[in-house]
Design an enzyme around this catalytic site. Structure first.
Site, PDB file in Angstrom:
ATOM      1  N   GLU A  77     -14.838  42.322 -22.023  1.00  0.00           N
ATOM      2  CA  GLU A  77     -15.211  42.275 -23.437  1.00  0.00           C
ATOM      3  C   GLU A  77     -14.169  41.482 -24.208  1.00  0.00           C
ATOM      4  O   GLU A  77     -12.975  41.778 -24.142  1.00  0.00           O
ATOM      5  CB  GLU A  77     -15.329  43.678 -24.042  1.00  0.00           C
ATOM      6  CG  GLU A  77     -15.758  43.616 -25.506  1.00  0.00           C
ATOM      7  CD  GLU A  77     -15.961  44.970 -26.177  1.00  0.00           C
ATOM      8  OE1 GLU A  77     -16.573  44.985 -27.265  1.00  0.00           O
ATOM      9  OE2 GLU A  77     -15.516  45.992 -25.617  1.00  0.00           O
ATOM     10  N   GLU A 102      -8.058  41.574 -26.308  1.00  0.00           N
ATOM     11  CA  GLU A 102      -7.904  41.769 -27.746  1.00  0.00           C
ATOM     12  C   GLU A 102      -6.550  41.215 -28.173  1.00  0.00           C
ATOM     13  O   GLU A 102      -5.571  41.294 -27.416  1.00  0.00           O
ATOM     14  CB  GLU A 102      -8.003  43.266 -28.080  1.00  0.00           C
ATOM     15  CG  GLU A 102      -7.788  43.639 -29.532  1.00  0.00           C
ATOM     16  CD  GLU A 102      -8.770  42.959 -30.466  1.00  0.00           C
ATOM     17  OE1 GLU A 102      -8.308  42.134 -31.281  1.00  0.00           O
ATOM     18  OE2 GLU A 102      -9.977  43.253 -30.379  1.00  0.00           O
ATOM     19  N   ASN A 129      -5.439  35.644 -26.100  1.00  0.00           N
ATOM     20  CA  ASN A 129      -6.465  34.806 -26.692  1.00  0.00           C
ATOM     21  C   ASN A 129      -7.477  34.496 -25.596  1.00  0.00           C
ATOM     22  O   ASN A 129      -7.135  33.986 -24.523  1.00  0.00           O
ATOM     23  CB  ASN A 129      -5.811  33.531 -27.223  1.00  0.00           C
ATOM     24  CG  ASN A 129      -6.808  32.520 -27.734  1.00  0.00           C
ATOM     25  OD1 ASN A 129      -7.953  32.843 -28.023  1.00  0.00           O
ATOM     26  ND2 ASN A 129      -6.372  31.272 -27.837  1.00  0.00           N
ATOM     27  N   ASP A 152     -15.723  37.353 -35.505  1.00  0.00           N
ATOM     28  CA  ASP A 152     -15.584  37.018 -36.921  1.00  0.00           C
ATOM     29  C   ASP A 152     -16.599  35.937 -37.278  1.00  0.00           C
ATOM     30  O   ASP A 152     -16.621  34.876 -36.655  1.00  0.00           O
ATOM     31  CB  ASP A 152     -14.168  36.507 -37.200  1.00  0.00           C
ATOM     32  CG  ASP A 152     -13.853  36.454 -38.682  1.00  0.00           C
ATOM     33  OD1 ASP A 152     -14.729  36.022 -39.461  1.00  0.00           O
ATOM     34  OD2 ASP A 152     -12.732  36.841 -39.062  1.00  0.00           O
ATOM     35  N   LYS A 156     -18.194  31.156 -44.500  1.00  0.00           N
ATOM     36  CA  LYS A 156     -18.150  29.969 -45.346  1.00  0.00           C
ATOM     37  C   LYS A 156     -18.315  28.715 -44.482  1.00  0.00           C
ATOM     38  O   LYS A 156     -17.709  28.595 -43.423  1.00  0.00           O
ATOM     39  CB  LYS A 156     -16.831  29.906 -46.115  1.00  0.00           C
ATOM     40  CG  LYS A 156     -16.691  31.016 -47.155  1.00  0.00           C
ATOM     41  CD  LYS A 156     -15.417  30.873 -47.956  1.00  0.00           C
ATOM     42  CE  LYS A 156     -15.316  31.973 -49.022  1.00  0.00           C
ATOM     43  NZ  LYS A 156     -14.074  31.855 -49.828  1.00  0.00           N
ATOM     44  N   ASP A 188     -24.069  40.017 -36.662  1.00  0.00           N
ATOM     45  CA  ASP A 188     -24.900  40.506 -37.758  1.00  0.00           C
ATOM     46  C   ASP A 188     -24.963  39.477 -38.895  1.00  0.00           C
ATOM     47  O   ASP A 188     -25.259  39.822 -40.030  1.00  0.00           O
ATOM     48  CB  ASP A 188     -24.412  41.868 -38.270  1.00  0.00           C
ATOM     49  CG  ASP A 188     -22.922  41.893 -38.556  1.00  0.00           C
ATOM     50  OD1 ASP A 188     -22.280  40.820 -38.499  1.00  0.00           O
ATOM     51  OD2 ASP A 188     -22.385  42.981 -38.826  1.00  0.00           O
TER      52      ASP A 188
END
Length: 257
Positions: A77, A102, A129, A152, A156, A188
């Site tokens: 993950e 993570e 990373n 994330d 924008k 989402d």
């Protein structure tokens, strides 16, 4: 995953826009204790480049069998957060091994705490990373499933270049996923969903297992666009004299998917 990928040399990634924002890494209370007590058992010791705490030193390849003490299908993950999803899955499926990648140290500490509380033996964590991990650290064709859930959205338009799921990430994913392996993604944000689907559709390495299953009025994208929910991020109130937070940054909004 449709075809195997060959092992490739380590590649530098710092010339590319980063896909995450570093939050504070200070550990406090139980999370500090969890790190001190549990890291030796559950945290992969990754050699670094110039003491950068999310990097991977060139030439390092993870010995997956040694890390888990057995040979089993591997699930990775990316962006495991506080570890809710990966520890829950590992608890339900003890015959597979799970690796949580993570960059957020408190998240890793919380994940290790969950591992300990659930008495799991099939989960390991690494503070890396993902792009650097996939370039060399993770062995080629070694991953049965790769998860990238709710990265994330960088909603924008000028920040879209920072999104994780782009052509280069898909190429690296193809390198580590075994033939017949599964690449699972979730978001989402409708514009990111459109981008994810387009990038994967354009890749010669993967095929969509659900292509066309939900379209038109049954498509989640259609429903989101028609609802207008993305016009205000998270229901944030609109301040007097200002536009909603996400105006101009919603999805393609073609009306029907």
């Amino acid at each position: 995953m449709m075809e195997p990928r060959e092992q490739t040399p380590d590649q530098p990634h710092r010339s590319q826009p980063v896909s995450f924002v570093r939050r504070g890494s200070r550990l406090q209370g139980r999370r500090r204790e969890a790190w001190d007590e549990l890291a030796e058992a559950f945290l992969i010791d990754v050699p670094r480049v110039e003491n950068a705490d999310t990097s991977v030193a060139p030439g390092f390849v993870l010995d997956v069998e040694a890390a888990f003490g057995r040979t089993a299908p591997l699930v990775v993950e990316v962006g495991s957060g506080l570890g809710e999803a990966i520890t829950h899955a590992a608890e339900l499926d003890p015959d597979r091994d799970y690796l949580a990648l993570e960059v957020y140290r408190p998240g890793l500490a919380q994940t290790m705490l969950r591992i300990s509380q659930k008495d799991l033996t099939n989960v390991r964590t690494a503070q890396v990373n993902a792009a650097e991990a996939f370039a060399g650290m993770i062995p080629a064709s070694s991953v049965a499933e790769l998860w990238t859930f709710f990265p994330d959205p960088w909603h924008k338009a000028r920040h879209h270049k920072r999104r994780l799921v782009k052509e280069d990430y898909v190429e690296l994913a193809a390198r580590v996923i075994e033939p017949g392996g599964i690449f699972r993604l979730a978001t989402d944000w409708s514009s990111y969903a459109v981008q994810m689907r387009a990038v994967l559709d354009a890749s010669g390495h993967f095929e969509n297992l659900h292509d066309g299953e939900r379209s038109g009025a049954g498509s989640p994208l259609t429903q989101v666009w028609q609802s207008g929910v993305e016009s205000v991020v998270g229901g944030a109130p609109v301040r007097e004299g200002r536009d909603p937070v996400s105006t101009g940054n919603t999805g393609v909004n073609e009306g029907t998917d």
